[in-house]
Write an enzyme that holds these catalytic residues in place. Structure first.
Site, PDB file in Angstrom:
ATOM      1  N   ASP A  12       0.999  -1.447  -0.207  1.00 21.25           N
ATOM      2  CA  ASP A  12       0.102  -0.298   0.153  1.00 21.25           C
ATOM      3  C   ASP A  12       0.365   1.456  -0.054  1.00 21.25           C
ATOM      4  O   ASP A  12       1.827   1.773   0.997  1.00 21.25           O
ATOM      5  CB  ASP A  12      -0.865  -0.460   1.442  1.00 21.25           C
ATOM      6  CG  ASP A  12      -1.831   1.519   1.183  1.00 21.25           C
ATOM      7  OD1 ASP A  12      -1.298   2.429   0.862  1.00 21.25           O
ATOM      8  OD2 ASP A  12      -2.930   1.415   2.321  1.00 21.25           O
ATOM      9  N   TYR A 228       1.846  -1.032  15.841  1.00 22.77           N
ATOM     10  CA  TYR A 228       0.250  -2.385  14.431  1.00 22.77           C
ATOM     11  C   TYR A 228       0.793  -1.071  13.959  1.00 22.77           C
ATOM     12  O   TYR A 228       0.673  -0.273  14.138  1.00 22.77           O
ATOM     13  CB  TYR A 228      -0.388  -2.383  15.431  1.00 22.77           C
ATOM     14  CG  TYR A 228      -0.940  -3.455  14.919  1.00 22.77           C
ATOM     15  CD1 TYR A 228      -1.969  -4.380  15.540  1.00 22.77           C
ATOM     16  CD2 TYR A 228      -1.713  -3.328  14.064  1.00 22.77           C
ATOM     17  CE1 TYR A 228      -2.373  -5.731  14.790  1.00 22.77           C
ATOM     18  CE2 TYR A 228      -2.340  -4.625  12.823  1.00 22.77           C
ATOM     19  CZ  TYR A 228      -2.699  -5.694  14.124  1.00 22.77           C
ATOM     20  OH  TYR A 228      -2.460  -6.692  12.888  1.00 22.77           O
ATOM     21  N   LYS A 231      -2.525  -4.154   9.441  1.00 25.66           N
ATOM     22  CA  LYS A 231      -3.336  -5.431   8.369  1.00 25.66           C
ATOM     23  C   LYS A 231      -2.636  -5.369   7.107  1.00 25.66           C
ATOM     24  O   LYS A 231      -2.520  -4.759   6.228  1.00 25.66           O
ATOM     25  CB  LYS A 231      -5.096  -5.455   8.901  1.00 25.66           C
ATOM     26  CG  LYS A 231      -5.558  -5.724  10.307  1.00 25.66           C
ATOM     27  CD  LYS A 231      -5.468  -6.893  10.707  1.00 25.66           C
ATOM     28  CE  LYS A 231      -6.100  -6.773  11.725  1.00 25.66           C
ATOM     29  NZ  LYS A 231      -5.650  -6.255  13.101  1.00 25.66           N
TER      30      LYS A 231
HETATM   31  C1  F6R Z   1      -7.562  -0.685   7.491  1.00 24.75           C
HETATM   32  C2  F6R Z   1      -7.471   0.727   7.198  1.00 24.75           C
HETATM   33  C3  F6R Z   1      -8.126   1.873   7.942  1.00 24.75           C
HETATM   34  C4  F6R Z   1      -7.819   2.777   8.157  1.00 24.75           C
HETATM   35  C5  F6R Z   1      -8.993   4.015   8.773  1.00 24.75           C
HETATM   36  C6  F6R Z   1      -8.493   4.751   9.859  1.00 24.75           C
HETATM   37  O1  F6R Z   1      -6.686  -1.462   7.603  1.00 24.75           O
HETATM   38  O2  F6R Z   1      -6.729   0.998   6.475  1.00 24.75           O
HETATM   39  O3  F6R Z   1     -10.203   1.302   7.876  1.00 24.75           O
HETATM   40  O4  F6R Z   1      -6.869   1.916   9.819  1.00 24.75           O
HETATM   41  O5  F6R Z   1      -9.718   4.621   7.717  1.00 24.75           O
HETATM   42  O6  F6R Z   1      -7.096   5.112   9.212  1.00 24.75           O
HETATM   43  P1  F6R Z   1      -6.631   7.089  10.142  1.00 24.75           P
HETATM   44  O7  F6R Z   1      -5.857   6.453  10.737  1.00 24.75           O
HETATM   45  O8  F6R Z   1      -4.904   6.902   8.280  1.00 24.75           O
HETATM   46  O9  F6R Z   1      -6.918   8.734   9.617  1.00 24.75           O
HETATM   47 MG    MG Z   2      -3.981   2.629   2.932  1.00 24.20          MG
HETATM   48 MG    MG Z   3      -5.035  -2.163   2.018  1.00 25.75          MG
END
Ligand code: F6R
Ligand code: MG
Ligand code: MG
Length: 362
Positions: A12, A228, A231
């Site tokens: 990603d 962490y 994922k």
């Molecule tokens: C799960 C994922 C998203 C982010 C969520 C919050 O793997 O990538 O659900 O965790 O959008 O993202 P931030 O903390 O970057 O605002």
């Molecule tokens: Mg992402």
């Molecule tokens: Mg992803």
């Protein structure tokens, strides 16, 4: 015929919009770079795809598993695509490139990687799976069904060339050790481990003769980064037919949208929705988690395909069930079992909350 290596390397490097999908400029950039490497002879062939915000590089070459040259090429490509993502201010640009510089192998550096080196058969049908908003443990249940469950794979019962079963190579991600377990002989031990899909992950599956049948990406970004960081949105390569599960037996497990860890903030259980590439854009509550399946015939190392295997109305019911299950489990909001147990969450405020409440605990 010399051996051919299939390498699926993914990262990603920036989402569009938020973490939901892929900007076309990243795909264009990746194709342009891989084309150059193909012209130079480093790659035999390639295909670029995406699942959600993950860029999937599907490549064939003659350099074997864990080739430094191939891994460095993929790393440099991700860096270049990150630059494109930064120009566009895409979300989380470069989020999976955990190290400042490449050091030998992308494994452990952020990107995910599934590889196998094979002697190409008379005809070599292969399916590449990629998922978003979940972790490599998501493959445990479908792999068990494909290679060990006669209620899924009738070939285990009625095809003499499959009747002896398969060997599963299972990784303990906390101890970083693997154990080989045979089916059908060891299936209760096998299930005892792989049922804990955030701890024991199927890394590969082999015919009893030793020939490889399946390979998965087993990187856990959370363990790698010491904290962490997401994922890791896994990939896997499955060979099909002629003594291996048929294409339909490989796809069949996904007719049941099983629950996987991931979804919003990598901190929830949710059903895994099988979709076409066109629909691999998780939006509702950043999900539900998606899986795509790209079918190829590998012909002298080239990718004839892809066929978008889940672009098929026979998966409509699974998609509808995914939405129903997603709707139901969402009603739990911040409560388990929608929310993951504390140990598996990607985000937590618990230490801070406990600190704040310290004096109020009586
Ligand atoms: C799960 C994922 C998203 C982010 C969520 C919050 O793997 O990538 O659900 O965790 O959008 O993202 P931030 O903390 O970057 O605002
Ligand atoms: Mg992402
Ligand atoms: Mg992803």
């Amino acid at each position: 015929m010399s051996k051919i290596t299939l390498s699926v390397i993914k990262a990603d490097v920036g989402g569009f919009v938020g973490h939901s999908s892929m900007h076309p400029n990243l795909i264009t950039k990746a194709i342009q770079i891989l084309d150059e490497h193909k012209s130079k002879g480093l790659l035999v062939d390639f295909h670029v795809s995406h699942c959600g915000d993950d860029l999937e590089l599907i490549m064939s070459h003659r350099l074997g598993d864990d080739s430094e040259e191939i891994h460095k090429m993929a790393w440099d490509l991700f860096v270049e695509c990150t630059n494109v993502a930064k120009e566009l201010k895409l979300y989380g640009a470069g989020q999976d490139l955990l190290a400042d510089a490449f050091s030998g192998n992308v494994k452990g550096m952020g990107p995910g990687c599934a590889e196998m080196t094979i002697e190409e058969r008379k005809s070599e049908p292969v399916i590449i799976f990629a998922a978003d908003k979940t972790s490599p443990g998501a493959w445990n249940l479908p792999l068990y069904k494909m290679f060990a469950d006669p209620f899924n794979t009738i070939g285990l019962v009625i095809d003499p060339s499959m009747h002896e079963g398969f060997t599963f190579d299972v990784l303990d991600i906390f101890e970083n050790k693997t154990v080989k377990l045979n089916s059908p002989e060891d299936i209760y031990d096998l299930l005892c481990l792989i049922g804990a899909s955030e701890h024991y992950i199927i890394k590969g599956i082999y015919k009893k003769s030793g020939e490889i049948a399946a390979a998965t990406s087993t990187q856990k970004l959370n363990l790698m980064a010491g904290r962490y960081v997401g994922k890791d949105d896994p990939v896997m390569i499955i060979r099909c037919q002629s003594g291996l599960p048929a294409v339909g037996e490989v796809l069949e497990p996904f007719a049941m949208p099983h629950m996987v860890a991931g979804w919003m903030r990598g901190s929830h259980w949710g059903p895994l929705m099988p979709v076409s590439v066109e629909d691999a854009n998780p939006t509702r509550f950043d999900g539900p988690p998606r899986v795509i399946a790209l079918g190829f015939q590998i012909t002298n190392g080239t990718f004839i395909g892809p066929r978008d295997m889940f672009a098929d109305p026979s998966y409509d019911l699974a998609r509808q069930q995914t939405n129903e299950v997603a709707n139901y489990i969402r009603l739990h909001g911040p409560f388990e079992p929608q929310r993951l147990p504390l140990s598996d969450m990607e985000y937590t405020t618990l230490p801070g909350v406990l600190k704040k409440l310290k004096d109020r605990f009586k």
